[in-house]
Structure formats: structure tokens, C-alpha cells
Scaffold this motif. Structure first.
Motif, PDB file in Angstrom:
ATOM      1  N   CYS A  57       2.356   3.249  19.269  1.00  0.00           N
ATOM      2  CA  CYS A  57       1.149   2.515  19.644  1.00  0.00           C
ATOM      3  C   CYS A  57       0.671   1.547  18.561  1.00  0.00           C
ATOM      4  N   LEU A  58       1.055   1.767  17.293  1.00  0.00           N
ATOM      5  CA  LEU A  58       0.565   0.904  16.214  1.00  0.00           C
ATOM      6  C   LEU A  58       1.086  -0.512  16.394  1.00  0.00           C
ATOM      7  N   GLU A  59       0.174  -1.488  16.313  1.00  0.00           N
ATOM      8  CA  GLU A  59       0.539  -2.885  16.528  1.00  0.00           C
ATOM      9  C   GLU A  59       0.446  -3.724  15.255  1.00  0.00           C
ATOM     10  N   GLN A  60      -0.433  -3.341  14.326  1.00  0.00           N
ATOM     11  CA  GLN A  60      -0.611  -4.127  13.103  1.00  0.00           C
ATOM     12  C   GLN A  60      -0.719  -3.197  11.904  1.00  0.00           C
ATOM     13  N   ILE A  61      -0.052  -3.575  10.804  1.00  0.00           N
ATOM     14  CA  ILE A  61      -0.212  -2.810   9.568  1.00  0.00           C
ATOM     15  C   ILE A  61      -0.251  -3.777   8.390  1.00  0.00           C
ATOM     16  N   ASN A  62      -1.273  -3.629   7.559  1.00  0.00           N
ATOM     17  CA  ASN A  62      -1.446  -4.452   6.366  1.00  0.00           C
ATOM     18  C   ASN A  62      -1.149  -3.587   5.145  1.00  0.00           C
ATOM     19  N   LEU A  63      -0.029  -3.884   4.489  1.00  0.00           N
ATOM     20  CA  LEU A  63       0.392  -3.141   3.298  1.00  0.00           C
ATOM     21  C   LEU A  63       0.445  -4.068   2.090  1.00  0.00           C
ATOM     22  N   SER A  64      -0.512  -4.976   2.015  1.00  0.00           N
ATOM     23  CA  SER A  64      -0.571  -5.926   0.908  1.00  0.00           C
ATOM     24  C   SER A  64      -0.938  -5.217  -0.397  1.00  0.00           C
ATOM     25  N   ALA A  65      -0.201  -5.539  -1.461  1.00  0.00           N
ATOM     26  CA  ALA A  65      -0.543  -5.078  -2.810  1.00  0.00           C
ATOM     27  C   ALA A  65      -0.774  -3.571  -2.882  1.00  0.00           C
ATOM     28  N   ILE A  66       0.212  -2.800  -2.449  1.00  0.00           N
ATOM     29  CA  ILE A  66       0.055  -1.334  -2.418  1.00  0.00           C
ATOM     30  C   ILE A  66       0.894  -0.637  -3.489  1.00  0.00           C
ATOM     31  N   GLU A  67       1.427  -1.422  -4.446  1.00  0.00           N
ATOM     32  CA  GLU A  67       2.228  -0.851  -5.535  1.00  0.00           C
ATOM     33  C   GLU A  67       3.475  -0.153  -4.994  1.00  0.00           C
TER      34      GLU A  67
END
Length: 223
Positions: A57-67
Motif C-alpha cells: 500500500c505504501l506509495e511514497q517514501i522520503n529517505l533523504s539524508a538518513i545516513e
């Protein structure tokens, strides 16, 4: 009910990422996750990757700058490979290099759902651009790729140009603030003439004859 987790800059850490991963693996309503600027490190990233395999079901994921480091990236990209719902993947500013993007490319060739990929401010270089060129050739789902600030030069531009001649779905390719000069820009000029569906942004590169190229092809953007 559509749900989202907006945890950007909240310092949830590894434990929080692992707890969220458990929810993601079983949720039927979680549509969006924002973990930007959280130090979830390899262990947390790997947990998310495993959960993505089971998420539908997940449509968007923001993993910016997560080391994110190599081990976590491999697990994440493996999850992306088998996920069938994710449409937006944001990996801004993660230090991703050519080796990691080669693994991501394998995943994207298999993935049938991702439409928007943000790789801005990483370090993929020409080798990474070549890996993503294979994706562009073989993937018919992606419509927007952002490769701003990735140390891509003329060789990478040439690879991308060739792939665009074998693609009929990508609409936007952003190559701002790279190391492409007039030779690389001309390769891309040939690509947009052959494939008028795509718009390529080349702002703040090293192209000297911008006016001539943009006048002859409005699908190349320099300003």
C-alpha cells in the motif's frame, strides 16, 4: 483510511525505524512515510527494506539524508525490487555512489511501480549514470528522474542520451549542477530530437553554447 507518517527531522533513530518497519509490513493503509534527516543508519534502513517486500500500500517514501551506508542500501534496494506499490522514492543527499546505484539499477529494472526517483546530491558519477541508463532503456514506468549534483560528466551524458533513444515513457530528466560541457549537451540534444517526449534540464553545468542548443530544441533547459 489513508495514513501517513511524517517523521522528518524527528531523530527517531534505529529503534524508531525498526518499529515503523513492523507497522509498514502489516499495514493496509499507510500510504506515505517521511524519514528525512533522521539518523536511522544501516540497521534501520535494512529493516525498512525488508518491510517493503511485504508492503502493498505504501506509495511514497522520503529517505533523504538518513545516513545510509552500503549494507543498508543493499537491503533497501532489495526491498524496492519486489515492492509493487511504491511510486515516489526520494534518496536526496545520502552519499550514494556508483557501486550502490548499480544495485539500485537492478532493483529498478525489476520494479513495476516507481514513477518518480530523486537522487539529487549524491555521488554516482559517470559510472552510476551508465547504470541508470540501463534502467531507462529497460524500465517503462519511470517518468521523472532527478540527478542534480551527482558529478556526472560527458561520458555519463552520452550513456543517458543513448538510453533515451530507446525509451518512450520518461518525461523529465534533471541534470542540473553536474559537470557536463558542450559535448555532453550535444549528445543530449540529439536524444531530445530523437525522443521529443522528454525534457532535460541542464542548469548550471559547463555548457557554453546554451542559446544555440536551447533555440534549436526547447526540450533542453538551461535557465
Amino acid at each position: 483510511i489513508n495514513a501517513e507518517y511524517m517523521g522528518g527531522s524527528n531523530k527517531i533513530g534505529i529503534d524508531g525505524a525498526m518499529a515503523l518497519s513492523e507497522v509498514l509490513g502489516i499495514s493496509s493503509s499507510l500510504r506515505r512515510i517521511d524519514l528525512a534527516c533522521n539518523g536511522i543508519e544501516d540497521e534501520g534502513v535494512a529493516a525498512l527494506g525488508r518491510a517493503l517486500k511485504d508492503s502493498h500500500c505504501l506509495e511514497q517514501i522520503n529517505l533523504s539524508a538518513i545516513e545510509m551506508l552500503n549494507g543498508g542500501a543493499d537491503a533497501l534496494f532489495e526491498g524496492i525490487r519486489y515492492n509493487d506499490s511504491l511510486q515516489v522514492l526520494d534518496l536526496w543527499h545520502n552519499g550514494i555512489g556508483a557501486q550502490e546505484v548499480a544495485t539500485l539499477a537492478i532493483a529498478l529494472i525489476e520494479n513495476k511501480s516507481i514513477k518518480f526517483l530523486n537522487m539529487e546530491d549524491n555521488n554516482i558519477g559517470d559510472a552510476g549514470a551508465k547504470s541508470l541508463s540501463e534502467v531507462i532503456t529497460k524500465n517503462s514506468i519511470l517518468i521523472n528522474i532527478n540527478l542534480t549534483s551527482n558529478h556526472i560528466g560527458n561520458d555519463g551524458a552520452a550513456s543517458l542520451s543513448e538510453s533515451l533513444m530507446n525509451n518512450s515513457t520518461l518525461m523529465n530528466l534533471t541534470l542540473d549542477r553536474n559537470e557536463i560541457d558542450s559535448d555532453g549537451a550535444f549528445s543530449l540534444y540529439e536524444a531530445v530530437n530523437f525522443n521529443p517526449l522528454v525534457i532535460i534540464s541542464l542548469k548550471q553545468n559547463r555548457v557554453h553554447d546554451q542559446d544555440t542548443l536551447s533555440m534549436n530544441s526547447p526540450h533542453l533547459l538551461f535557465k
